[in-house]
Design a protein around this motif. Structure first.
Motif, short mmCIF file in Angstrom:
data_model
loop_
_atom_site.label_atom_id
_atom_site.label_comp_id
_atom_site.label_asym_id
_atom_site.label_seq_id
_atom_site.Cartn_x
_atom_site.Cartn_y
_atom_site.Cartn_z
N VAL A 152 0.83 -1.20 0.00
CA VAL A 152 0.00 0.00 0.00
C VAL A 152 0.86 1.25 0.00
N GLU A 153 2.00 1.22 0.69
CA GLU A 153 2.85 2.40 0.77
C GLU A 153 3.34 2.85 -0.60
N ARG A 154 3.73 1.90 -1.42
CA ARG A 154 4.22 2.24 -2.75
C ARG A 154 3.10 2.81 -3.61
N VAL A 155 1.92 2.23 -3.51
CA VAL A 155 0.77 2.73 -4.26
C VAL A 155 0.42 4.13 -3.77
N ALA A 156 0.49 4.35 -2.45
CA ALA A 156 0.19 5.66 -1.87
C ALA A 156 1.15 6.71 -2.39
N VAL A 157 2.42 6.38 -2.45
CA VAL A 157 3.42 7.34 -2.95
C VAL A 157 3.17 7.63 -4.43
N MET A 158 2.86 6.61 -5.20
CA MET A 158 2.58 6.83 -6.61
C MET A 158 1.33 7.69 -6.79
N ALA A 159 0.30 7.46 -5.98
CA ALA A 159 -0.91 8.27 -6.04
C ALA A 159 -0.61 9.71 -5.65
N ALA A 160 0.19 9.89 -4.61
CA ALA A 160 0.56 11.24 -4.17
C ALA A 160 1.32 11.98 -5.26
N ILE A 161 2.24 11.32 -5.91
CA ILE A 161 3.00 11.94 -6.99
C ILE A 161 2.06 12.30 -8.15
N SER A 162 1.15 11.41 -8.48
CA SER A 162 0.21 11.67 -9.56
C SER A 162 -0.68 12.86 -9.24
N LEU A 163 -1.22 12.92 -8.02
CA LEU A 163 -2.07 14.04 -7.62
C LEU A 163 -1.29 15.35 -7.56
N ALA A 164 -0.06 15.29 -7.05
CA ALA A 164 0.77 16.49 -6.99
C ALA A 164 1.08 16.98 -8.40
N SER A 165 1.33 16.06 -9.31
CA SER A 165 1.59 16.42 -10.69
C SER A 165 0.38 17.12 -11.31
N ASP A 166 -0.82 16.59 -11.05
CA ASP A 166 -2.05 17.21 -11.54
C ASP A 166 -2.21 18.62 -10.98
N LEU A 167 -1.95 18.77 -9.68
CA LEU A 167 -2.07 20.08 -9.03
C LEU A 167 -1.09 21.08 -9.63
N LEU A 168 0.15 20.66 -9.81
CA LEU A 168 1.16 21.54 -10.38
C LEU A 168 0.82 21.93 -11.81
N ALA A 169 0.29 20.99 -12.57
CA ALA A 169 -0.11 21.29 -13.95
C ALA A 169 -1.20 22.35 -13.97
N MET A 170 -2.16 22.25 -13.06
CA MET A 170 -3.22 23.26 -12.99
C MET A 170 -2.66 24.61 -12.58
N ARG A 171 -1.74 24.63 -11.63
CA ARG A 171 -1.11 25.89 -11.21
C ARG A 171 -0.37 26.55 -12.36
N HIS A 172 0.42 25.74 -13.08
CA HIS A 172 1.18 26.28 -14.21
C HIS A 172 0.24 26.82 -15.29
N LYS A 173 -0.85 26.12 -15.54
CA LYS A 173 -1.80 26.58 -16.54
C LYS A 173 -2.41 27.91 -16.12
N GLN A 174 -2.75 28.05 -14.84
CA GLN A 174 -3.30 29.31 -14.35
C GLN A 174 -2.29 30.44 -14.51
N GLU A 175 -1.02 30.16 -14.19
CA GLU A 175 0.01 31.18 -14.32
C GLU A 175 0.19 31.60 -15.78
N GLU A 176 0.18 30.63 -16.68
CA GLU A 176 0.35 30.92 -18.09
C GLU A 176 -0.82 31.74 -18.64
N GLU A 177 -2.01 31.44 -18.15
CA GLU A 177 -3.20 32.14 -18.64
C GLU A 177 -3.42 33.47 -17.93
N GLY A 178 -2.55 33.78 -16.98
CA GLY A 178 -2.67 35.04 -16.27
C GLY A 178 -3.89 35.11 -15.39
#
Length: 107
Positions: A50-76
């Motif tokens: 479960v720990e490995r799956v949890a880390v992979m899920a956390a990385i995936s969710l963090a990646s999604d969050l960062l992508a949304m932040r970058h998109k917001q910054e790019e769109e002003g």
């Protein structure tokens, strides 16, 4: 306000959280998102534990969050709180102007 004990299941594992009662809905929404992500990863990735799956899920969710932040910054994107503060300021100024000129045209 005292904390409330909330028990949830994530990827088949029970977890208990002590939270303020007004934060329960946000917690349950986050739990559902994490549980869904972990269950999807468990079915498609050959990982053990479960720990490995949890880390992979956390990385995936963090990646999604960062992508949304970058998109917001790019769109002003404009910060909502800054817009709200500006609207309050303009409303206050309009109210003051109305108070100052309320007597005009009433004579």
């Amino acid at each position: 306000m005292s904390n409330k004990q909330v028990e949830v299941n994530i990827a088949g594992q029970p977890y208990r959280f002590a939270i303020a009662p007004d934060n329960e809905a946000a917690l349950l929404e986050a739990v559902a998102l994490v549980d869904d992500k972990m269950n999807k990863l468990k079915g498609t990735v050959s990982t053990k534990g479960v720990e490995r799956v949890a880390v992979m899920a956390a990385i995936s969710l963090a990646s999604d969050l960062l992508a949304m932040r970058h998109k917001q910054e790019e769109e002003g994107a404009i910060p909502v709180e800054a817009v709200r503060a500006r609207i309050r300021e303009l409303n206050d100024r309009a109210d003051e102007a109305l108070r100052q000129y309320a007597h005009v045209g009433t004579r």
